[in-house]
Scaffold this motif. Structure first.
Motif, short mmCIF file in Angstrom:
data_model
loop_
_atom_site.label_atom_id
_atom_site.label_comp_id
_atom_site.label_asym_id
_atom_site.label_seq_id
_atom_site.Cartn_x
_atom_site.Cartn_y
_atom_site.Cartn_z
N ILE A 1 0.86 -1.19 0.00
CA ILE A 1 0.00 0.00 0.00
C ILE A 1 0.89 1.24 0.00
O ILE A 1 1.85 1.33 0.77
N PHE A 2 0.59 2.21 -0.86
CA PHE A 2 1.34 3.44 -0.98
C PHE A 2 0.45 4.59 -0.54
O PHE A 2 -0.66 4.76 -1.05
N LEU A 3 0.90 5.38 0.44
CA LEU A 3 0.16 6.53 0.94
C LEU A 3 0.87 7.81 0.55
O LEU A 3 2.09 7.90 0.64
N HIS A 4 0.12 8.82 0.10
CA HIS A 4 0.72 10.12 -0.17
C HIS A 4 -0.33 11.21 -0.02
O HIS A 4 -1.51 10.93 0.16
N GLN A 5 0.10 12.47 -0.06
CA GLN A 5 -0.79 13.61 0.14
C GLN A 5 -0.71 14.59 -1.02
O GLN A 5 -0.75 15.80 -0.83
N HIS A 6 -0.60 14.10 -2.22
CA HIS A 6 -0.47 14.95 -3.40
C HIS A 6 -1.65 15.91 -3.55
O HIS A 6 -1.48 17.10 -3.77
N LYS A 7 -2.87 15.41 -3.41
CA LYS A 7 -4.05 16.25 -3.56
C LYS A 7 -4.09 17.34 -2.48
O LYS A 7 -4.39 18.51 -2.78
N TYR A 8 -3.74 17.00 -1.26
CA TYR A 8 -3.73 17.97 -0.16
C TYR A 8 -2.70 19.08 -0.44
O TYR A 8 -2.99 20.26 -0.26
N ILE A 9 -1.51 18.71 -0.89
CA ILE A 9 -0.47 19.69 -1.19
C ILE A 9 -0.88 20.58 -2.34
O ILE A 9 -0.66 21.80 -2.31
N GLN A 10 -1.51 20.01 -3.37
CA GLN A 10 -1.98 20.82 -4.49
C GLN A 10 -3.02 21.84 -4.03
O GLN A 10 -3.03 22.99 -4.49
N GLU A 11 -3.89 21.45 -3.11
CA GLU A 11 -4.89 22.38 -2.57
C GLU A 11 -4.22 23.50 -1.77
O GLU A 11 -4.63 24.66 -1.85
N LEU A 12 -3.18 23.19 -1.00
CA LEU A 12 -2.44 24.20 -0.26
C LEU A 12 -1.74 25.19 -1.20
O LEU A 12 -1.74 26.39 -0.96
N ILE A 13 -1.15 24.67 -2.26
CA ILE A 13 -0.48 25.53 -3.23
C ILE A 13 -1.48 26.47 -3.89
O ILE A 13 -1.21 27.66 -4.05
N THR A 14 -2.65 25.97 -4.24
CA THR A 14 -3.69 26.80 -4.83
C THR A 14 -4.20 27.83 -3.84
O THR A 14 -4.38 29.00 -4.18
N LEU A 15 -4.40 27.43 -2.60
CA LEU A 15 -4.88 28.34 -1.56
C LEU A 15 -3.90 29.49 -1.32
O LEU A 15 -4.31 30.63 -1.10
N ALA A 16 -2.60 29.20 -1.41
CA ALA A 16 -1.57 30.22 -1.19
C ALA A 16 -1.22 30.98 -2.48
O ALA A 16 -0.32 31.80 -2.47
N SER A 17 -1.93 30.70 -3.56
CA SER A 17 -1.69 31.34 -4.87
C SER A 17 -0.25 31.16 -5.33
O SER A 17 0.39 32.10 -5.82
N LEU A 18 0.27 29.96 -5.18
CA LEU A 18 1.64 29.66 -5.61
C LEU A 18 1.68 28.77 -6.85
O LEU A 18 2.69 28.11 -7.11
N ASN A 19 0.60 28.76 -7.62
CA ASN A 19 0.52 27.89 -8.79
C ASN A 19 1.55 28.23 -9.86
O ASN A 19 1.94 27.38 -10.64
N ASP A 20 2.00 29.49 -9.91
CA ASP A 20 2.95 29.90 -10.93
C ASP A 20 4.40 29.80 -10.45
O ASP A 20 5.29 30.36 -11.07
N GLY A 21 4.63 29.09 -9.37
CA GLY A 21 5.97 28.96 -8.83
C GLY A 21 6.84 28.08 -9.70
O GLY A 21 6.37 27.29 -10.52
N ARG A 22 8.15 28.24 -9.54
CA ARG A 22 9.10 27.45 -10.30
C ARG A 22 9.50 26.21 -9.52
O ARG A 22 9.52 26.21 -8.30
N PHE A 23 9.86 25.16 -10.22
CA PHE A 23 10.34 23.95 -9.60
C PHE A 23 11.85 24.02 -9.43
O PHE A 23 12.54 24.60 -10.26
N VAL A 24 12.35 23.46 -8.36
CA VAL A 24 13.79 23.38 -8.13
C VAL A 24 14.13 21.96 -7.70
O VAL A 24 13.29 21.23 -7.17
N ASP A 25 15.36 21.57 -7.95
CA ASP A 25 15.82 20.26 -7.53
C ASP A 25 16.02 20.23 -6.03
O ASP A 25 16.40 21.23 -5.42
#
Length: 71
Positions: A22-46
């Motif tokens: 079984i694999f557990l993760h919180q991808h949907k929750y993190i995406q909602e936080l990013i949208t709530l904080a208006s960080l959708n246009d942020g850049r990705f970094v390694d």
């Protein structure tokens, strides 16, 4: 009682079952936080961490004062 099928989402955790386990993760929750904080246009970094490193609790020395780190 009603059968709702296989577990997919529960208390903020997404659940994926495979033959390996079984694999557990919180991808949907993190995406909602990013949208709530208006960080959708942020850049990705390694991530500056090594991959596949195994840390051991019995190697290395303890910090003399772990509550204070001087930068």
């Amino acid at each position: 009682m009603k059968d709702l099928g296989s577990l997919q989402y529960f208390l903020g955790l997404e659940v994926h079952s495979t033959s390996a386990g079984i694999f557990l993760h919180q991808h949907k929750y993190i995406q909602e936080l990013i949208t709530l904080a208006s960080l959708n246009d942020g850049r990705f970094v390694d991530t500056p961490l090594e991959v596949n490193v195994r840390y051991c609790h019995d190697k290395g020395e303890f910090l003399s004062n772990p509550s204070y780190i001087d930068n």
